[in-house]
Design a protein around this motif. Structure first.
Motif, PDB file in Angstrom:
ATOM      1  N   TRP A 181       0.852  -1.211   0.000  1.00  0.00           N
ATOM      2  CA  TRP A 181       0.000   0.000   0.000  1.00  0.00           C
ATOM      3  C   TRP A 181       0.881   1.252   0.000  1.00  0.00           C
ATOM      4  N   GLN A 182       1.963   1.181   0.794  1.00  0.00           N
ATOM      5  CA  GLN A 182       2.870   2.331   0.875  1.00  0.00           C
ATOM      6  C   GLN A 182       3.686   2.468  -0.412  1.00  0.00           C
ATOM      7  N   GLU A 183       4.035   1.328  -0.988  1.00  0.00           N
ATOM      8  CA  GLU A 183       4.913   1.380  -2.161  1.00  0.00           C
ATOM      9  C   GLU A 183       4.276   2.126  -3.319  1.00  0.00           C
ATOM     10  N   ILE A 184       2.987   1.945  -3.513  1.00  0.00           N
ATOM     11  CA  ILE A 184       2.365   2.643  -4.658  1.00  0.00           C
ATOM     12  C   ILE A 184       1.344   3.694  -4.211  1.00  0.00           C
ATOM     13  N   ASP A 185       1.474   4.178  -2.984  1.00  0.00           N
ATOM     14  CA  ASP A 185       0.577   5.242  -2.498  1.00  0.00           C
ATOM     15  C   ASP A 185      -0.885   4.952  -2.857  1.00  0.00           C
ATOM     16  N   VAL A 186      -1.409   3.875  -2.303  1.00  0.00           N
ATOM     17  CA  VAL A 186      -2.790   3.509  -2.627  1.00  0.00           C
ATOM     18  C   VAL A 186      -3.814   4.517  -2.091  1.00  0.00           C
ATOM     19  N   PRO A 187      -3.741   4.874  -0.809  1.00  0.00           N
ATOM     20  CA  PRO A 187      -4.851   5.662  -0.241  1.00  0.00           C
ATOM     21  C   PRO A 187      -4.923   7.073  -0.793  1.00  0.00           C
ATOM     22  N   GLN A 188      -6.128   7.621  -0.771  1.00  0.00           N
ATOM     23  CA  GLN A 188      -6.277   9.066  -0.946  1.00  0.00           C
ATOM     24  C   GLN A 188      -6.691   9.616   0.417  1.00  0.00           C
TER      25      GLN A 188
ATOM     26  N   ALA B 183      -7.652  -7.568   2.558  1.00  0.00           N
ATOM     27  CA  ALA B 183      -6.604  -8.055   1.653  1.00  0.00           C
ATOM     28  C   ALA B 183      -5.682  -9.048   2.366  1.00  0.00           C
ATOM     29  N   ALA B 184      -5.453  -8.817   3.656  1.00  0.00           N
ATOM     30  CA  ALA B 184      -4.571  -9.722   4.398  1.00  0.00           C
ATOM     31  C   ALA B 184      -5.165 -11.129   4.463  1.00  0.00           C
ATOM     32  N   VAL B 185      -6.471 -11.226   4.616  1.00  0.00           N
ATOM     33  CA  VAL B 185      -7.115 -12.550   4.636  1.00  0.00           C
ATOM     34  C   VAL B 185      -7.018 -13.200   3.256  1.00  0.00           C
TER      35      VAL B 185
ATOM     36  N   PRO C 218      -3.342 -14.495  -5.921  1.00  0.00           N
ATOM     37  CA  PRO C 218      -4.683 -14.159  -6.405  1.00  0.00           C
ATOM     38  C   PRO C 218      -4.679 -13.562  -7.807  1.00  0.00           C
ATOM     39  N   THR C 219      -5.669 -13.969  -8.573  1.00  0.00           N
ATOM     40  CA  THR C 219      -5.897 -13.338  -9.876  1.00  0.00           C
ATOM     41  C   THR C 219      -6.724 -12.073  -9.660  1.00  0.00           C
ATOM     42  N   ASP C 220      -6.876 -11.287 -10.724  1.00  0.00           N
ATOM     43  CA  ASP C 220      -7.736 -10.103 -10.613  1.00  0.00           C
ATOM     44  C   ASP C 220      -9.140 -10.503 -10.159  1.00  0.00           C
TER      45      ASP C 220
ATOM     46  N   THR D 173      -9.947   4.299  -5.275  1.00  0.00           N
ATOM     47  CA  THR D 173      -8.561   3.831  -5.450  1.00  0.00           C
ATOM     48  C   THR D 173      -8.487   2.357  -5.839  1.00  0.00           C
ATOM     49  N   TYR D 174      -9.565   1.838  -6.369  1.00  0.00           N
ATOM     50  CA  TYR D 174      -9.665   0.390  -6.605  1.00  0.00           C
ATOM     51  C   TYR D 174      -8.558  -0.172  -7.490  1.00  0.00           C
ATOM     52  N   LEU D 175      -8.171   0.565  -8.533  1.00  0.00           N
ATOM     53  CA  LEU D 175      -7.143   0.022  -9.429  1.00  0.00           C
ATOM     54  C   LEU D 175      -5.829  -0.162  -8.667  1.00  0.00           C
ATOM     55  N   ARG D 176      -5.570   0.771  -7.754  1.00  0.00           N
ATOM     56  CA  ARG D 176      -4.346   0.663  -6.953  1.00  0.00           C
ATOM     57  C   ARG D 176      -4.457  -0.437  -5.912  1.00  0.00           C
ATOM     58  N   ILE D 177      -5.638  -0.620  -5.380  1.00  0.00           N
ATOM     59  CA  ILE D 177      -5.830  -1.712  -4.419  1.00  0.00           C
ATOM     60  C   ILE D 177      -5.495  -3.036  -5.110  1.00  0.00           C
ATOM     61  N   ARG D 178      -6.004  -3.193  -6.305  1.00  0.00           N
ATOM     62  CA  ARG D 178      -5.765  -4.439  -7.054  1.00  0.00           C
ATOM     63  C   ARG D 178      -4.270  -4.621  -7.303  1.00  0.00           C
ATOM     64  N   LYS D 179      -3.645  -3.541  -7.749  1.00  0.00           N
ATOM     65  CA  LYS D 179      -2.219  -3.618  -8.061  1.00  0.00           C
ATOM     66  C   LYS D 179      -1.400  -3.903  -6.793  1.00  0.00           C
TER      67      LYS D 179
END
Lengths: 168, 213, 717
Positions: free
Chosen positions: A88-95, A107-109, A117-119, A135-141
């Motif tokens: 999450w920190q690596e790609i600045d997911v949150p706004q 996500a941890a579960v 996991p696949t998309d 921020t869904y696209l970043r969550i996925r990534k």
């Protein structure tokens, strides 16, 4: 008195057994990382781990959690370094960041049960968590990144094993 | 993006009779020694009740109304996602069955569905065993004609491996009963629970006949 | 003109050492050296302490848009410090930090970019000057880097901290030399936002998280019929519930909307919420109990026959007298929508005598502590100087938190108590009571010349008025510029243009919603442009470009968009591509959306290409995040049900009947940032308006079905 084990600490709380776990965690124990978003299990902002499962604490009576193992976002890792947190920190997911405690706990579960996991797996695991900032696209990534991190470094900071009864 | 690619509600039936019961057959342990499909037609009488194809079918049509009600059908979907609401829309959170029917990952049924109902409108209904039928025994109601559904329930290999006695017993399962206690604001099945048990037993005891269509 | 112009000594809070404040004067050059705490015309941004600590102040509340990084980044770039070296602090509406402590209108960067660079640059220059004086060296032999001044020939260094005492005696340069952008180390580069780690372990504090010792909790029962107010109530049962402390009346004030509700104050929020259900309340519905939005929409359609108030006119639309076959007309409709900030509305307040302390998530700290005519002090009966605010991270602003109704209400409750109280709106409260983005209806007309050129364009907006809702002094005979936002200012060269506005009376609280009225008007305007393109038998991109003969930002952006989105490459059957753009106060973004018609005839949104024009870019990764998010929000407003009223009440309650987009619904998004100099434009909002029309235009391209009403259902287009 209800005895709760939150982030490996024991708390004795004097509350109505029907009180939702969310409000006990936030307003009685004082851990505010777990958020209120909807109160009816629609948005996932209140997600905590109850015996490892991503339960929605807003609809979970505190009595269900009595004597069970509860982990909140504050207890997911000792140093903010669970692979999901690092990704999450690596790609600045949150706004705004409000939903991300819940997103990260979900996500941890997912990653514990499915290290690759696949998309589609991600969509199926994460659809119960709403992000108003989108921020869904970043969550996925980030989940894909965390899956890679998990492979290369399995040890993540674990909460120190302390049991200190706290009277509230 | 895969909007709406999951399940379409196939309204094979008039809207009025589209109703629900949930999770009817998923939970019973596989204890039967039966090796073959069904023992419904093996004897002329059951519990002193004479086989009667007309009465049996008549009873089933009432059973059918209940099983196709939203309270039952929503957890017996044609696809792998449960349905919600009196309009049988696909479950909003995109949850899926998973191999054992209890959901997947962070979207397991019991993450939201508690052992009991949560107070208030539109809150998750509760049951300690809340789940869908498992992936290897989906027991689909959605889209089934009365004949298809009756034949499915009578078929040992499609009904959760239940013999007649187990089927009769099944109406007492907590996940069957939950259809009549689904929390505030949800339309109950179209007859009382005891009336349902009566027509269920009557259908089976009078031969478990399937309607012609 | 804003000048970088002032520095002050002040004692550190602990009394140790000297600190240098550097900032900008907001009232021109006349500076008086008064105590900084009492000065209202100076906004400090940098604090350098003799111990070496450097603090940069962010005056723009962080609500997800990235100001916690972007504002300090601009200063740090010129000041030659890295963001790792500084402490970033959000300001709390304190007077010394000026009256522009507010985040809205995508304005934080676009209105401050150069000024903030000057703050950093002049601060750097004064430290270089101080160092060169100490070394008795030539200033041109010195340079600054990483919070230090270096003397090139001798490799000697001073930290900024070591120079505070000297630097504070020097005059600040009025026109500091700004860096050549090619030397930027921070601006324009991918940078990590320092608030992110706080948001991955639960430590970021939002208003809802504030805990003050002895705090009570309150929930308010407000008239479910919008516009209604309290007639009487009986709290006798409620007061018997263990944990309930008090039940009081409280007023909610939002512009012209006033309503009294009943607050239940208890030891926990959950007890308060449960106890609220036991109140027996009689409401005075003031006749609004028969209001419903279906009838109101009919009324808006009828109002479209009215001439309205002129917004802008070019040429002479009315005297063209084109033959009927050369005219095109269409009517577009959009819904009310809720903001749905994921952090529900909340505020903590504590009253002590004539002092009030407030903790909350807000976009407008300056309105809470300010002395302006419509600021909070006017409604709560406290002197502005006696209002102390703690402004937290904001769990979504989206325009909702530009309003202070919930702050006024919380103070109203706290006045009844000696303890602090947290007032929390449930999701249902937040959904059912507004404010909402108002609906806008649009009547559009276009006319072609004999040789097929678009020579006439009219856009009439019919809608409630923001101005009327919020500003008691608004003259309803004048156009409400917010309600016709952008429609008269598109770059298309059309010789005859007329834009106008018909105001519709509305008692429901309305408020700006991310990208304000552009979030609806762009849909109407740009879909109609598309209709005209097809009527003219032209490719929608070519049609637009033909209306742009002169050089313009829009022309440049569309040419890039054409290339970036592979516009000219044909798509397979069952797929379609649509485009739209919108240029408005906040900025400019063009988008191309690709859709597929699936076998069951439903529409799948495959991909979005977005080109955002910025002039200058601070943090490109954050810009992408913002545009992605804006598109997701726009998708929700385009395809999910809006807010409707029946029997005076909001028919939606929570996410189950007012759903937001979830992860599985999000298309692929590619963002191209144009930062080619020129006017600095906004980031937070411009990604939103162009999406809905681009999607509707793509659906038309794929299916031939023209959508003229939002929201639309992708299952049944």
């Amino acid at each position: 008195m209800i005895s709760l084990n939150v982030n490996q600490k024991t708390y004795q709380v004097d509350v109505d057994p029907n009180m939702p776990l969310l409000w006990v965690i936030r307003d009685i124990i004082g851990l505010t990382g777990t958020k209120y978003g909807c109160g009816v299990a629609q948005c996932g902002a209140c997600t905590v781990h109850l015996n490892g499962e991503a339960v929605r604490s807003c609809v979970t009576k505190v009595s269900r959690a009595e004597g069970q193992k509860i982990v909140t976002i504050e207890g997911l890792s000792a140093n903010n370094d669970h692979p999901v947190q690092r990704a999450w920190q690596e790609i600045d997911v949150p706004q705004c960041g409000y939903c991300h405690s819940g997103q990260i706990m979900s996500a941890a579960v997912l990653l514990r049960e499915n290290p690759n996991p696949t998309d589609q797996d991600i969509d199926e695991a994460m659809s119960g968590n709403i992000c108003r900032c989108g921020t869904y696209l970043r969550i996925r990534k980030a989940i894909h990144i965390a899956a890679e991190m998990q492979k290369t470094k399995s040890n993540t900071g674990q909460t120190k094993n302390s049991v200190s009864p706290v009277k509230i | 993006m895969k909007l709406h690619s999951e399940i379409k509600s196939h309204n094979y039936l008039p809207g009025k009779t589209m109703i629900v019961l949930t999770l009817v057959f998923s939970m019973i342990a596989l204890t039967s020694s039966m090796k073959y499909k069904s023992d419904f037609h093996m004897s002329d009488t059951a519990d002193g009740v004479k086989k009667d194809s007309i009465e049996s079918v008549k009873a089933f049509m009432k059973v059918y109304e209940v099983l196709m009600s939203p309270r039952c059908m929503n957890c017996h979907p044609a696809g792998d996602a449960p349905l919600q609401g009196d309009d049988n829309h696909v479950h909003t959170m995109n949850v899926v069955r998973g191999p054992d029917g209890t959901g997947l990952y962070a979207a397991k049924c019991s993450n939201c569905h508690q052992p009991t109902n949560v107070p208030g409108l539109h809150t998750p209904p509760g049951n300690p065993k809340w789940q869908l039928p498992p992936a290897n025994m989906k027991m689909v109601f959605q889209g089934k004609s009365p004949r298809q559904l009756a034949l499915q329930i009578m078929n040992y290999n499609l009904n959760g491996h239940r013999n007649k006695a187990q089927l009769l017993e099944h109406s007492k399962d907590t996940l069957v009963k939950v259809a009549w206690n689904m929390g505030e604001g949800r339309t109950p099945p179209p007859m009382s629970y005891s009336a349902f048990v009566n027509v269920w037993n009557e259908w089976i005891n009078k031969g478990g006949y399937a309607p012609k269509q | 003109m804003i000048q970088v112009s002032r520095r002050r000594f002040i004692k550190n809070a602990g009394g140790a050492g000297i600190a240098l404040w550097l900032g900008i004067n907001v009232r021109g050059n006349t500076i008086i050296a008064t105590n900084i705490i009492e000065s209202g015309n100076f906004t400090p941004y940098i604090l350098v302490e003799s111990g070496g600590a450097i603090t940069i102040f962010n005056t723009k509340p962080e609500m997800g848009q990235g100001t916690f990084q972007s504002i300090p980044a601009i200063i740090a770039e010129e000041f030659e410090v890295s963001l790792d070296q500084v402490t970033i602090k959000n300001t709390n509406g304190e007077k010394p930090f000026g009256n522009r402590q507010r985040a809205g209108g995508s304005s934080s960067i676009r209105t401050n970019y150069t000024d903030l660079r000057k703050v950093g640059a002049s601060a750097k220059e004064v430290f270089i000057k101080a160092a060169s004086a100490r070394w008795q060296a030539d200033e041109s032999d010195c340079y600054a880097e990483n919070g230090k001044v270096f003397h090139k020939p001798t490799n000697r260094t001073f930290t900024y901290g070591e120079l505070v005492a000297d630097a504070s005696k020097l005059e600040l340069p009025k026109e500091p030399k700004l860096k050549d952008p090619k030397d930027f180390r921070i601006l324009g580069k991918m940078a990590k936002r320092p608030d992110v780690p706080l948001k991955t372990n639960g430590s970021a504090q939002f208003g809802i998280d504030v805990q003050v010792p002895g705090m009570l909790y309150a929930t308010v029962a407000r008239s479910p019929v919008i516009g209604g107010t309290l007639k009487s109530f009986d709290a006798s049962e409620t007061l018997k519930i263990p944990g309930v402390e008090k039940v009081v009346q409280v007023e909610r004030i939002m512009g012209r909307y006033h309503s009294v509700g009943v607050a239940v104050i208890a030891k926990s929020y959950w007890i308060a919420l449960k106890a609220r259900k036991t109140l027996k309340i009689e409401w005075d519905n003031k006749g609004y109990e028969n209001f419903n939005s279906v009838d109101y929409e009919k009324h808006l359609r009828e109002l479209s026959r009215e001439e309205g108030v002129l917004d802008k006119t070019i040429g002479s639309v009315d005297s063209l007298n084109l033959p009927p076959e050369k005219n095109v007309e269409a009517f577009y409709e959009t819904p009310m929508v809720a903001h749905h900030t994921l952090e529900p509305i909340n505020c903590v307040a504590q009253v002590r005598g004539d002092q009030v302390e407030i903790w909350t998530s807000t976009q407008v700290p300056s309105s809470i502590t300010g002395s302006g005519e419509n600021d909070v002090h006017k409604y709560i009966g406290f002197m502005p100087d006696n209002i102390k605010l703690h402004s937290t991270f904001v769990g979504g602003g989206l325009g909702r938190r530009l309003n202070v109704d919930y702050v006024i209400e919380a103070v109203g409750i706290a006045k009844n108590l000696s303890q602090p109280v947290k007032v929390l709106w449930s999701r249902e409260d937040t959904t059912e009571l507004g404010p909402y983005r108002p609906m806008t209806f649009s009547q559009l007309k276009g006319g072609f010349s004999e040789d097929g050129k678009l020579i006439s364009f009219q856009h009439k907006v019919i809608s409630p008025s923001f101005q009327e809702a919020m500003n008691p002094a608004y003259d309803i005979k004048k156009v409400d510029g917010t309600m016709v936002e952008g429609i008269g200012e598109q770059a298309y060269e059309i010789p005859n243009l007329k834009t106008s506005y018909v105001r519709a009376d509305f008692h429901v609280p309305v408020a700006a919603w991310r990208s304000v009225t552009s979030s609806t008007l762009a849909f109407c305007h740009e879909c109609f442009i598309d209709e005209l393109a097809y009527k003219a038998n032209k490719d929608p991109m070519n049609f637009r470009l033909e209306l742009l003969s002169k050089p313009s930002d829009l022309k440049r952006v569309l040419l890039k968009t054409r290339e970036f989105s592979h516009w000219d490459e044909p798509l397979p059957k069952n797929r379609g591509r649509g485009m739209a753009q919108w240029e408005f106060f906040a900025g400019l973004c063009a988008q191309v959306v690709e859709v597929t018609v699936q076998p069951d005839q439903s529409i799948k949104v495959d991909k979005v290409f977005a080109v955002i024009d910025l002039g200058e870019v601070v943090n490109p990764d954050n810009v992408k995040n913002q545009v992605e998010g804006a598109i997701v929000m726009a998708l929700g407003a385009a395809i999910k049900p809006g807010i409707t009223l029946k029997d005076g009440k909001c028919m939606q309650h929570n996410f189950y009947d007012n759903p937001l987009i979830r992860i599985q619904e999000v298309p692929e998004i590619e963002v191209l940032i144009l930062a080619e100099g020129g006017k600095v434009k906004g980031v937070g909002e411009p990604g939103l308006p162009a999406f809905a029309p681009a999607l509707a235009n793509a659906i038309y391209a794929a299916t031939g079905d023209r959508i003229r009403k939002m929201p639309f259902d992708l299952k049944k287009v």
